[in-house]
Design an enzyme around this catalytic site. Structure first.
Site, PDB file in Angstrom:
ATOM      1  N   GLU A 115       7.865  -0.620   5.614  1.00  0.00           N
ATOM      2  CA  GLU A 115       6.538  -0.183   5.518  1.00  0.00           C
ATOM      3  C   GLU A 115       5.998   0.507   5.828  1.00  0.00           C
ATOM      4  O   GLU A 115       5.881   0.834   7.398  1.00  0.00           O
ATOM      5  CB  GLU A 115       6.119  -1.227   4.885  1.00  0.00           C
ATOM      6  CG  GLU A 115       6.343  -1.785   3.797  1.00  0.00           C
ATOM      7  CD  GLU A 115       5.669  -3.336   3.282  1.00  0.00           C
ATOM      8  OE1 GLU A 115       4.171  -3.037   3.620  1.00  0.00           O
ATOM      9  OE2 GLU A 115       6.017  -3.786   2.203  1.00  0.00           O
ATOM     10  N   HIS A 120      -5.592   1.317  -0.976  1.00  0.00           N
ATOM     11  CA  HIS A 120      -4.107   1.581  -0.929  1.00  0.00           C
ATOM     12  C   HIS A 120      -3.676   2.648  -1.555  1.00  0.00           C
ATOM     13  O   HIS A 120      -4.226   2.999  -2.586  1.00  0.00           O
ATOM     14  CB  HIS A 120      -3.833   0.481  -1.503  1.00  0.00           C
ATOM     15  CG  HIS A 120      -2.157   0.228  -1.902  1.00  0.00           C
ATOM     16  ND1 HIS A 120      -1.576   1.280  -2.172  1.00  0.00           N
ATOM     17  CD2 HIS A 120      -1.061  -0.929  -1.350  1.00  0.00           C
ATOM     18  CE1 HIS A 120      -0.179   1.092  -1.890  1.00  0.00           C
ATOM     19  NE2 HIS A 120      -0.154  -0.805  -0.955  1.00  0.00           N
ATOM     20  N   ARG A 137      -1.400   3.577   6.370  1.00  0.00           N
ATOM     21  CA  ARG A 137      -2.226   3.660   5.096  1.00  0.00           C
ATOM     22  C   ARG A 137      -3.263   4.797   5.236  1.00  0.00           C
ATOM     23  O   ARG A 137      -3.995   5.295   4.359  1.00  0.00           O
ATOM     24  CB  ARG A 137      -2.696   2.590   4.937  1.00  0.00           C
ATOM     25  CG  ARG A 137      -1.843   1.991   4.027  1.00  0.00           C
ATOM     26  CD  ARG A 137      -1.963   0.697   3.766  1.00  0.00           C
ATOM     27  NE  ARG A 137      -0.938   0.034   2.763  1.00  0.00           N
ATOM     28  CZ  ARG A 137      -0.895  -0.865   2.214  1.00  0.00           C
ATOM     29  NH1 ARG A 137      -2.236  -2.250   2.166  1.00  0.00           N
ATOM     30  NH2 ARG A 137      -0.127  -2.051   2.152  1.00  0.00           N
ATOM     31  N   HIS A 172      -8.433  -2.582  -2.334  1.00  0.00           N
ATOM     32  CA  HIS A 172      -7.892  -3.094  -1.516  1.00  0.00           C
ATOM     33  C   HIS A 172      -7.463  -4.294  -1.607  1.00  0.00           C
ATOM     34  O   HIS A 172      -7.092  -5.414  -1.614  1.00  0.00           O
ATOM     35  CB  HIS A 172      -6.151  -2.664  -2.044  1.00  0.00           C
ATOM     36  CG  HIS A 172      -4.734  -2.801  -1.755  1.00  0.00           C
ATOM     37  ND1 HIS A 172      -4.017  -3.983  -2.710  1.00  0.00           N
ATOM     38  CD2 HIS A 172      -3.661  -3.296  -0.467  1.00  0.00           C
ATOM     39  CE1 HIS A 172      -3.146  -4.606  -1.933  1.00  0.00           C
ATOM     40  NE2 HIS A 172      -2.647  -3.873  -0.631  1.00  0.00           N
ATOM     41  N   ARG A 217      -5.837  -1.991   8.124  1.00  0.00           N
ATOM     42  CA  ARG A 217      -4.950  -3.596   8.417  1.00  0.00           C
ATOM     43  C   ARG A 217      -3.513  -2.293   8.402  1.00  0.00           C
ATOM     44  O   ARG A 217      -2.709  -1.980   7.613  1.00  0.00           O
ATOM     45  CB  ARG A 217      -4.911  -4.452   7.258  1.00  0.00           C
ATOM     46  CG  ARG A 217      -3.762  -5.206   7.364  1.00  0.00           C
ATOM     47  CD  ARG A 217      -4.159  -5.819   5.941  1.00  0.00           C
ATOM     48  NE  ARG A 217      -4.136  -5.912   4.548  1.00  0.00           N
ATOM     49  CZ  ARG A 217      -3.339  -5.639   3.718  1.00  0.00           C
ATOM     50  NH1 ARG A 217      -2.158  -6.344   3.645  1.00  0.00           N
ATOM     51  NH2 ARG A 217      -3.080  -4.509   3.018  1.00  0.00           N
TER      52      ARG A 217
HETATM   53  C1  LIG Z   1      -1.995  -6.111  -5.803  1.00  0.00           C
HETATM   54  C2  LIG Z   1      -1.443  -6.590  -4.182  1.00  0.00           C
HETATM   55  C3  LIG Z   1      -0.799  -6.605  -3.439  1.00  0.00           C
HETATM   56  C4  LIG Z   1      -0.071  -7.247  -1.878  1.00  0.00           C
HETATM   57  N1  LIG Z   1       0.735  -7.040  -1.583  1.00  0.00           N
HETATM   58  C5  LIG Z   1       0.611  -7.527   0.065  1.00  0.00           C
HETATM   59  C6  LIG Z   1       1.659  -7.698   0.561  1.00  0.00           C
HETATM   60  O1  LIG Z   1       3.140  -7.202   0.130  1.00  0.00           O
HETATM   61  N2  LIG Z   1       1.705  -8.195   1.893  1.00  0.00           N
HETATM   62  C7  LIG Z   1       0.768  -8.872   2.418  1.00  0.00           C
HETATM   63  O2  LIG Z   1       0.747  -9.265   3.173  1.00  0.00           O
HETATM   64  N3  LIG Z   1      -0.321  -8.439   1.539  1.00  0.00           N
HETATM   65  C8  LIG Z   1      -0.403  -7.805  -0.028  1.00  0.00           C
HETATM   66  N4  LIG Z   1      -1.773  -7.475  -0.333  1.00  0.00           N
HETATM   67  C9  LIG Z   1      -2.943  -8.189   0.528  1.00  0.00           C
HETATM   68  C10 LIG Z   1      -2.645 -10.427   0.014  1.00  0.00           C
HETATM   69  O3  LIG Z   1      -1.790 -10.396  -0.600  1.00  0.00           O
HETATM   70  C11 LIG Z   1      -4.585 -11.400   0.710  1.00  0.00           C
HETATM   71  O4  LIG Z   1      -4.560 -10.539   1.291  1.00  0.00           O
HETATM   72  C12 LIG Z   1      -3.905 -11.958   0.633  1.00  0.00           C
HETATM   73  O5  LIG Z   1      -3.355 -12.890  -0.340  1.00  0.00           O
HETATM   74  C13 LIG Z   1      -4.821 -13.163   0.604  1.00  0.00           C
HETATM   75  O6  LIG Z   1      -4.893 -14.534   1.084  1.00  0.00           O
HETATM   76  P1  LIG Z   1      -6.134 -15.792   0.498  1.00  0.00           P
HETATM   77  O7  LIG Z   1      -4.980 -17.077   1.117  1.00  0.00           O
HETATM   78  O8  LIG Z   1      -6.658 -15.511   1.682  1.00  0.00           O
HETATM   79  O9  LIG Z   1      -6.590 -15.222  -0.369  1.00  0.00           O
HETATM   80  P2  LIG Z   1      -6.408 -15.521  -2.333  1.00  0.00           P
HETATM   81  O10 LIG Z   1      -5.078 -15.023  -1.788  1.00  0.00           O
HETATM   82  O11 LIG Z   1      -6.747 -14.041  -3.051  1.00  0.00           O
HETATM   83  O12 LIG Z   1      -7.241 -16.842  -2.608  1.00  0.00           O
HETATM   84  C14 LIG Z   1      -8.055 -17.170  -2.036  1.00  0.00           C
HETATM   85  C15 LIG Z   1      -8.341 -18.353  -2.706  1.00  0.00           C
HETATM   86  O13 LIG Z   1      -9.963 -18.599  -3.373  1.00  0.00           O
HETATM   87  C16 LIG Z   1     -10.431 -19.363  -4.566  1.00  0.00           C
HETATM   88  N5  LIG Z   1     -11.517 -19.138  -4.424  1.00  0.00           N
HETATM   89  C17 LIG Z   1     -12.615 -17.516  -4.360  1.00  0.00           C
HETATM   90  N6  LIG Z   1     -14.211 -17.689  -4.521  1.00  0.00           N
HETATM   91  C18 LIG Z   1     -13.996 -18.761  -4.825  1.00  0.00           C
HETATM   92  C19 LIG Z   1     -15.177 -19.976  -5.762  1.00  0.00           C
HETATM   93  N7  LIG Z   1     -16.349 -19.216  -5.262  1.00  0.00           N
HETATM   94  N8  LIG Z   1     -14.702 -21.429  -5.785  1.00  0.00           N
HETATM   95  C20 LIG Z   1     -13.438 -21.798  -5.703  1.00  0.00           C
HETATM   96  N9  LIG Z   1     -12.610 -21.168  -5.282  1.00  0.00           N
HETATM   97  C21 LIG Z   1     -13.145 -19.923  -4.819  1.00  0.00           C
HETATM   98  C22 LIG Z   1      -9.647 -18.342  -5.148  1.00  0.00           C
HETATM   99  O14 LIG Z   1      -9.690 -19.077  -6.705  1.00  0.00           O
HETATM  100  C23 LIG Z   1      -8.184 -18.348  -4.609  1.00  0.00           C
HETATM  101  O15 LIG Z   1      -7.756 -19.397  -5.108  1.00  0.00           O
HETATM  102  C24 LIG Z   1      -1.823  -7.856  -1.242  1.00  0.00           C
HETATM  103  C25 LIG Z   1      -2.761  -7.965  -2.439  1.00  0.00           C
HETATM  104  C26 LIG Z   1      -3.086  -7.133  -4.066  1.00  0.00           C
HETATM  105  C27 LIG Z   1      -4.278  -7.250  -4.288  1.00  0.00           C
END
Ligand SMILES: Cc1cc2nc3c(=O)[nH]c(=O)nc-3n(C[C@H](O)[C@H](O)[C@H](O)COP(=O)(O)OP(=O)(O)OC[C@H]3O[C@@H](n4cnc5c(N)ncnc54)[C@H](O)[C@@H]3O)c2cc1C
Length: 541
Positions: free
Chosen positions: A126, A243, A289, A350, A385
């Site tokens: 990437e 992105h 990026r 993104h 990032r």
């Molecule tokens: C389309 C896309 C593709 C991506 N591809 C990649 C990739 O290939 N590699 C990579 O490293 N990163 C990628 N990213 C970024 C990465 O997916 C995210 O940064 C990462 O998954 C975030 O994980 P997290 O556990 O912090 O949050 P999340 O996975 O967003 O989880 C957040 C959680 O908090 C909960 N929540 C939020 N607000 C509240 C509330 N008020 N009350 C209760 N619960 C709440 C939600 O319901 C959820 O369960 C991508 C992002 C997107 C959008």
């Protein structure tokens, strides 16, 4: 001064739950932390939708980790810091790249669907990675595979108590210490005080502050906004990563065309069908990026166009279908085919680089409150990032917050159980309630138009005025989740705009038309903010 909760209490008594450790959010960071914590403590995990409804679930490209023969944590460190445009925290990056390989190996053990060839894990390429370093699962369905594996481990193999459809409204604090969170069950409308000795914020990002984003509906920045109200320090809010290759053909969330396609050889072309990134950076389509976005911007301006094209027609169609089944399916909904068509692409909101300030153990500035994943600002991403470092961040720091809890939980037990707190009384219905959906649309459109991937002083000043006007015109009446989300979006939109206005330079993902150069002399530093009355209440636990 009383602290500003947005919740008000119904007349009936609130339910109570008590945990040792309360985890807010069920993405990679929250699940990793909860599973690890449940080996020793009584853990509750709240998420506002289902465990499939996360940004983690949508991740496509994969997870970066120095596992290849020609790779090393040192090389991964150098690439991450180079992409971060002068603002990475070297200690945090060191933790990420050196603990990453072990965390990923542990994940591989429980997630059998990481892609392999002849028994060996396949590593993808990437942008701005100097070697092949990105593990993927199910082709471009990495997020779904990882999320399903961790959800299953939490449901079946651990003692985590899971509460889905449980909307967290505010963190509870007493004397500046976090003692849990107030939540609302979306199915039965019950409010619950979730008390805990330690609260881990893992609520993900804030793409929904923008009208066009790759993020799912849950990503409204609730965690960052509630931490702000609770007095936590926030940092780097102006660094919102756009992105380069969002599909410029509609859809909500905007379909993402993973960077891994460029890693396999897809090219960016202008309206005349010419490559343009070759004249921008020696790495061309595989530059960082922010560099690719700026290259696209110049091209789109020269052409007066709203997009450029991604060209994967030169790649082996069988490989593309096998390696990118999700992107293939998303595009077919728009009658587009990677092996036949040039795909119109434009930058799209993104990833939220800024967030709640933490140290390398996930500690925020509020005692009792930890943060991990996209909600946190650990300092690993700097001003830009590196692709596929965010799933890794959730995995590494989700695990790390728990390793530190040992001493902390032992020390705090008794005090927390005795704490008392008060929430404001419920206010009556407003005479003229605002149209919440319309205000939200206007705010997010404003953010996309004036605080998006190119910013100017005039645009930011206008945006700030409009946000202040929207804030003061808001009439909520009886508040529920749509109102809470709107308040959170408004809080973040306002603070992102203020920070973007302050930073008079172009750095990483923050592009100022009126200050096109990077200015290390004045701006090689972070912008950190806190609620004014919170300044004296902080201090580390
Ligand atoms: C389309 C896309 C593709 C991506 N591809 C990649 C990739 O290939 N590699 C990579 O490293 N990163 C990628 N990213 C970024 C990465 O997916 C995210 O940064 C990462 O998954 C975030 O994980 P997290 O556990 O912090 O949050 P999340 O996975 O967003 O989880 C957040 C959680 O908090 C909960 N929540 C939020 N607000 C509240 C509330 N008020 N009350 C209760 N619960 C709440 C939600 O319901 C959820 O369960 C991508 C992002 C997107 C959008």
């Amino acid at each position: 001064m009383p602290r500003p909760y947005i919740a008000s209490v119904p007349d009936r008594p609130l339910l109570r739950r008590q945990f040792d450790v309360l985890v807010l959010g069920g993405g990679i960071a929250g699940l990793t932390a909860a599973i690890a914590a449940a080996r020793r403590w009584h853990v509750g995990l709240l998420t506002k939708a289902s465990l499939n409804d996360t940004t983690t679930f949508l991740a496509q490209g994969g997870i970066a980790a120095a596992l290849g023969e020609s790779d090393s944590p040192e090389l991964h460190f150098q690439d991450t810091v180079a992409a971060g445009a002068g603002l990475c925290d070297p200690d945090a990056v060191r933790v990420l790249v050196s603990e990453g390989p072990d965390r990923v190996r542990e994940l591989i053990e429980i997630c059998p669907r990481f892609d392999r060839k002849d028994g060996e894990i396949v590593l993808g390429r990437e942008g701005a990675h100097s070697v092949r370093r990105v593990l993927h699962a199910g082709g471009d369905a990495t997020g779904r595979e990882v999320s399903s594996t961790l959800s299953e481990a939490a449901r079946l193999g651990s003692r985590v108590q899971l509460y889905e459809d449980e909307f967290v409204i505010d963190l509870l604090t007493i004397d500046g210490r976090c003692i849990g969170a107030l939540s609302l069950n979306l199915a039965d409308g019950e409010y619950t005080l979730n008390l805990a000795m330690v609260t881990i914020l893992a609520t993900g990002g804030a793409g929904q502050v923008y009208a066009r984003t790759t993020n799912p509906e849950v990503a409204t920045g609730d965690g960052v906004a509630m931490a702000y109200r609770a007095g936590a320090a926030l940092r780097d809010l102006e660094f919102v990563q756009f992105h380069p290759t969002g599909l410029a053909a509609g859809g909500s969330p905007t379909p993402l065309i993973t960077e891994a396609l460029r890693g396999e050889g897809a090219l960016l072309r202008n309206a005349a069908g010419e490559r343009f990134m070759t004249t921008v950076d020696p790495k061309a389509e595989l530059a960082a990026r922010d560099v690719v976005v700026r290259g696209m911007l110049a091209q789109m301006r020269a052409e007066g166009s709203a997009h450029v094209y991604l060209d994967a027609t030169g790649l082996d169609p069988d490989m593309v279908r096998r390696r990118f089944p999700r992107v293939t399916a998303l595009l077919s909904e728009h009658d587009l085919d990677l092996s036949r068509d040039l795909i119109p692409v434009a930058p799209v909101a993104h990833y939220f680089i800024g967030g709640v300030v933490t140290d390398v153990w996930g500690r925020t500035t509020v005692p009792g409150l930890y943060a991990a994943g996209e909600v946190a600002s650990t300092g690993v991403h700097g001003a830009n990032r590196l692709a596929s470092n965010s799933l890794l961040e959730g995995l590494v720091f989700g695990d790390r917050v728990v390793r530190h809890l040992d001493r902390y939980i032992g020390r705090l037990g008794e005090d927390v159980r005795r704490l008392q707190f008060e929430l404001p009384a419920r206010s009556g219905p407003a005479a003229q309630r605002s149209d919440i959906a319309a205000v939200r649309r206007a705010v997010t459109e404003l953010m996309s138009a004036k605080v998006g991937w190119v910013r100017t002083d005039d645009g930011l000043v206008d945006a700030l005025e409009e946000l202040r006007a929207a804030n003061s015109a808001l009439r909520l009446g009886e508040a529920g989740p749509p109102e809470f989300e709107l308040l959170n979006i408004l809080t973040l939109a306002t603070q992102i705009t203020k920070c973007a206005l302050l930073r008079e330079e172009t750095r990483g993902v923050h592009v100022r038309d009126d200050y096109p150069e990077r200015d290390d002399r004045h701006w090689q530093r972070h912008i950190t903010l806190r609620l004014p009355q919170a300044r004296t209440a902080g201090g580390r636990s």
